[in-house]
Design an enzyme around this catalytic site. Structure first.
Site, PDB file in Angstrom:
ATOM      1  N   THR A  52      26.941  31.458 -57.006  1.00 51.63           N
ATOM      2  CA  THR A  52      27.197  32.151 -58.273  1.00 51.63           C
ATOM      3  C   THR A  52      26.251  31.701 -59.372  1.00 51.63           C
ATOM      4  OG1 THR A  52      29.503  32.470 -57.714  1.00 51.63           O
ATOM      5  CG2 THR A  52      28.993  32.511 -60.048  1.00 51.63           C
ATOM      6  N   THR A  84      30.012  27.393 -55.162  1.00 50.41           N
ATOM      7  CA  THR A  84      31.108  26.422 -55.280  1.00 50.41           C
ATOM      8  C   THR A  84      32.083  26.451 -54.108  1.00 50.41           C
ATOM      9  OG1 THR A  84      32.414  27.996 -56.569  1.00 50.41           O
ATOM     10  CG2 THR A  84      31.035  26.431 -57.805  1.00 50.41           C
TER      11      THR A  84
HETATM   12  N1  ASP Z   1      31.236  32.770 -53.562  1.00 49.37           N
HETATM   13  C1  ASP Z   1      30.410  31.931 -54.411  1.00 49.37           C
HETATM   14  C2  ASP Z   1      29.695  30.923 -53.534  1.00 49.37           C
HETATM   15  O1  ASP Z   1      30.313  29.977 -53.118  1.00 49.37           O
HETATM   16  C3  ASP Z   1      31.263  31.271 -55.446  1.00 49.37           C
HETATM   17  C4  ASP Z   1      30.548  30.358 -56.396  1.00 49.37           C
HETATM   18  O2  ASP Z   1      29.397  30.014 -56.250  1.00 49.37           O
HETATM   19  O3  ASP Z   1      31.202  29.937 -57.385  1.00 49.37           O
HETATM   20  O4  ASP Z   1      28.534  31.094 -53.243  1.00 49.37           O
END
Ligand code: ASP
Length: 324
Positions: A15, A94
């Site tokens: 993200t 994340t």
């Molecule tokens: N779906 C995303 C990922 O893990 C969520 C994020 O980065 O916050 O790549």
């Protein structure tokens, strides 16, 4: 506070590099920004250190794989030999950040800071959090105070240990947090303050050397709930080199599960689906199993994959769970 230090930023997507409809926080494409675009959005980091950027991959972190972990560990292990390199920052989604952080905590052979970061909001949302997280991660990687602490995660002003960091919310800005154990330190206006050190063995002191490994052992997690079909265990055992059970409470499950687990011939680690606490050996319902200590199911799976590169002997694997 510009120094001659070099910080290497390794990008993987997520993200923090997400692009979507202006102002919105959902429905975006993770990993859409190039490494250069990501860095150029935070020009202040060039005031901290010389920056070298490398794209490792550009994925939603649910598509991170053992192959990418090996590439990351190999890149850090070879680049850390360069005396001009002071530390590393890894930008990462994340969702699985805690697993990558813990894998690197066990496999990088340097005491230079290795710092993961990400964001909860895409770059195009109102009040995106990625820029500050990246800035603070670079400040931490450039700080002598962050040396020798194992792999770190910087998120929302806090510095977490790779071993204890966890994502515990789908949307909150502080979803990436220290779980039961809290923070090691904080970052304020670029300055790093450390208040605690991890006591578990990490990085240069582990027995794990992945330099000659192309493929990691296969480990799958079976989640127990009321009326879970024990056939899932047989399926998982047939497709894995080791299994982690996310048990209820202190690692418990039904008699139907017990009857199957007792006869599984590959290593089985018992963890808890509760999100907190520890499993001790006395909690084990089946004698052929291994207690995960305080490891979450997903972190237990990382350690079991690494443990299986060394042995599949139950007592030796159990010792690793209490050591790392
Ligand atoms: N779906 C995303 C990922 O893990 C969520 C994020 O980065 O916050 O790549």
């Amino acid at each position: 506070m510009k120094t001659d230090k070099k910080i290497v930023i390794l990008t993987t997507g997520g993200t923090i590099a997400g692009v979507g409809e202006e102002g919105r926080t959902v429905g975006y494409a993770p990993g859409a920004l190039s490494a250069e675009e990501l860095i150029s959005a935070v020009p202040q980091i060039k005031n901290i250190a010389k920056i070298e950027v490398r794209e490792i991959c550009s994925v939603n972190s649910d598509d991170i794989s053992g192959k990418i972990w090996l590439k990351l560990a190999g890149t850090i292990n070879s680049m850390s030999e360069d005396k001009d390199t002071a530390g590393f920052v890894i930008t990462h989604g994340t969702d699985t950040l805690e697993e990558t952080a813990y894998f690197l905590n066990m496999t990088v052979k340097t005491d230079k800071p290795v710092v993961l970061t990400g964001s909860m909001r895409p770059s195009t949302s109102v009040s995106a959090d990625g820029s500050m997280n990246l800035y603070q991660a670079v400040c931490t990687a450039a700080s002598d105070r962050a040396k020798g602490l194992g792999v770190l995660v910087v998120f929302g002003d806090n510095i977490f240990s790779a071993r204890t960091v966890v994502k515990n919310s789908t949307y909150r800005l502080n979803a990436v947090c220290g779980g039961e154990y809290g923070t090691l330190g904080v970052v304020r206006d670029g300055e790093v303050f450390i208040y605690q050190k991890p006591v578990k063995v990490h990085t240069v002191d582990t027995e794990f050397d992945v330099s000659d490994i192309d493929v990691l052992p296969r480990v799958n997690i079976v989640y127990f709930a009321v009326d879970s079909d024990p056939a899932l265990l047989e399926f998982a055992a047939g497709h894995s080199d080791g299994i982690v059970i996310a048990g209820a409470g202190a690692g418990e499950f039904s008699m139907d599960f017990k009857n199957i687990i007792e006869n599984i011939k590959i290593p089985v680690v018992i963890s808890s689906r509760t999100g907190g606490g520890i499993i001790v050996k006395d909690n084990l319902i089946c004698k052929n199993t291994i207690a995960a200590d305080d490891m979450s199911p997903q972190k237990a799976a990382v350690l079991l994959r690494l443990g299986l590169t060394k042995t599949n002997e139950k007592n030796a694997l159990q010792a690793m769970f209490f050591k790392y």
